[in-house]
Design a protein around this motif. Structure first.
Motif, PDB file in Angstrom:
ATOM      1  N   GLN A   1      38.586  53.866  44.465  1.00  0.00           N
ATOM      2  CA  GLN A   1      37.590  53.204  44.420  1.00  0.00           C
ATOM      3  C   GLN A   1      36.223  53.917  45.457  1.00  0.00           C
ATOM      4  OE1 GLN A   1      39.270  50.503  47.819  1.00  0.00           O
ATOM      5  NE2 GLN A   1      39.860  49.268  46.482  1.00  0.00           N
TER       6      GLN A   1
ATOM      7  N   THR B   1      34.937  55.414  42.091  1.00  0.00           N
ATOM      8  CA  THR B   1      33.809  54.210  41.259  1.00  0.00           C
ATOM      9  C   THR B   1      33.726  52.771  42.202  1.00  0.00           C
ATOM     10  OG1 THR B   1      36.134  53.031  41.375  1.00  0.00           O
ATOM     11  CG2 THR B   1      36.469  55.169  39.520  1.00  0.00           C
TER      12      THR B   1
ATOM     13  N   ALA C   1      35.393  53.293  34.780  1.00  0.00           N
ATOM     14  CA  ALA C   1      35.123  51.549  35.893  1.00  0.00           C
ATOM     15  C   ALA C   1      34.013  51.880  34.684  1.00  0.00           C
ATOM     16  CB  ALA C   1      34.154  52.517  37.115  1.00  0.00           C
TER      17      ALA C   1
ATOM     18  N   THR D   1      41.159  49.431  34.317  1.00  0.00           N
ATOM     19  CA  THR D   1      40.954  48.666  35.553  1.00  0.00           C
ATOM     20  C   THR D   1      41.592  49.775  36.388  1.00  0.00           C
ATOM     21  OG1 THR D   1      43.297  48.846  34.701  1.00  0.00           O
ATOM     22  CG2 THR D   1      42.391  46.235  34.638  1.00  0.00           C
TER      23      THR D   1
ATOM     24  N   ASP E   1      31.912  49.523  40.328  1.00  0.00           N
ATOM     25  CA  ASP E   1      31.559  48.688  40.209  1.00  0.00           C
ATOM     26  C   ASP E   1      31.220  47.914  41.131  1.00  0.00           C
ATOM     27  OD1 ASP E   1      35.064  49.470  39.829  1.00  0.00           O
ATOM     28  OD2 ASP E   1      35.379  49.718  41.616  1.00  0.00           O
TER      29      ASP E   1
ATOM     30  N   GLN F   1      28.522  47.002  37.579  1.00  0.00           N
ATOM     31  CA  GLN F   1      29.521  45.707  36.852  1.00  0.00           C
ATOM     32  C   GLN F   1      30.083  44.331  37.237  1.00  0.00           C
ATOM     33  OE1 GLN F   1      33.255  47.849  35.700  1.00  0.00           O
ATOM     34  NE2 GLN F   1      33.315  46.136  34.014  1.00  0.00           N
ATOM     35  N   LEU F   2      30.443  44.210  38.530  1.00  0.00           N
ATOM     36  CA  LEU F   2      30.410  42.713  38.984  1.00  0.00           C
ATOM     37  C   LEU F   2      29.502  42.013  39.770  1.00  0.00           C
ATOM     38  CD1 LEU F   2      33.012  44.140  41.469  1.00  0.00           C
ATOM     39  CD2 LEU F   2      33.591  42.797  40.170  1.00  0.00           C
TER      40      LEU F   2
END
Length: 129
Positions: A108, A111, A86, A91, A115, A118-119
């Motif tokens: 989810q 990760t 991740a 993806t 996530d 990164q987001l």
């Protein structure tokens, strides 16, 4: 990053999902450096496939011999792998193709922190930060 030239075929115990996963060149080199006996990636002293419990026991002994704490368990490797994928931008479907998870919810759960980091970077980049 160099390309993976070989792959391992595994079957997920929990789901029976068959996976073919490329072997990282560094792992391939380490495996080739060690003694081999039989057809299995990790086998017993006679080259036979280890049972699920035998592999877990082997990994726990290796972790203890390396001085790692009791919380360092084999399942943690799978969790770490999903997190690192991740963090590398994989993806959810790419991660599932390696981890064998059938549920995006499970991916989810493993990760979520990666996530979020990164987001948040991507969001702040759009804001000019």
């Amino acid at each position: 990053m160099s390309k993976c030239k070989s792959s391992a075929r595994i079957s997920r115990y929990e789901t029976g999902t068959e996976l073919s996963i490329p072997i990282h060149p560094a792992l391939a080199a380490a495996l080739q450096a060690g003694p081999t006996n039989g057809m299995n990636l990790v086998g017993d002293q006679h080259g036979r496939q280890l049972s699920r419990y035998g592999l877990t026991a082997l990994m726990k002994r290796a972790a203890a011999a390396a001085g790692l704490g009791p919380k360092c368990v084999p399942h943690g490797l799978r969790k770490a792998m999903t997190r690192r994928l991740a963090e590398g931008g994989a993806t959810a479907k790419e991660i599932a193709s390696v981890s064998g998870h059938k549920s995006l919810r499970a991916i989810q759960r493993y990760t979520g922190t990666a996530d979020q980091r990164q987001l948040s970077r991507a969001a702040m980049n759009k804001f000019g930060v």
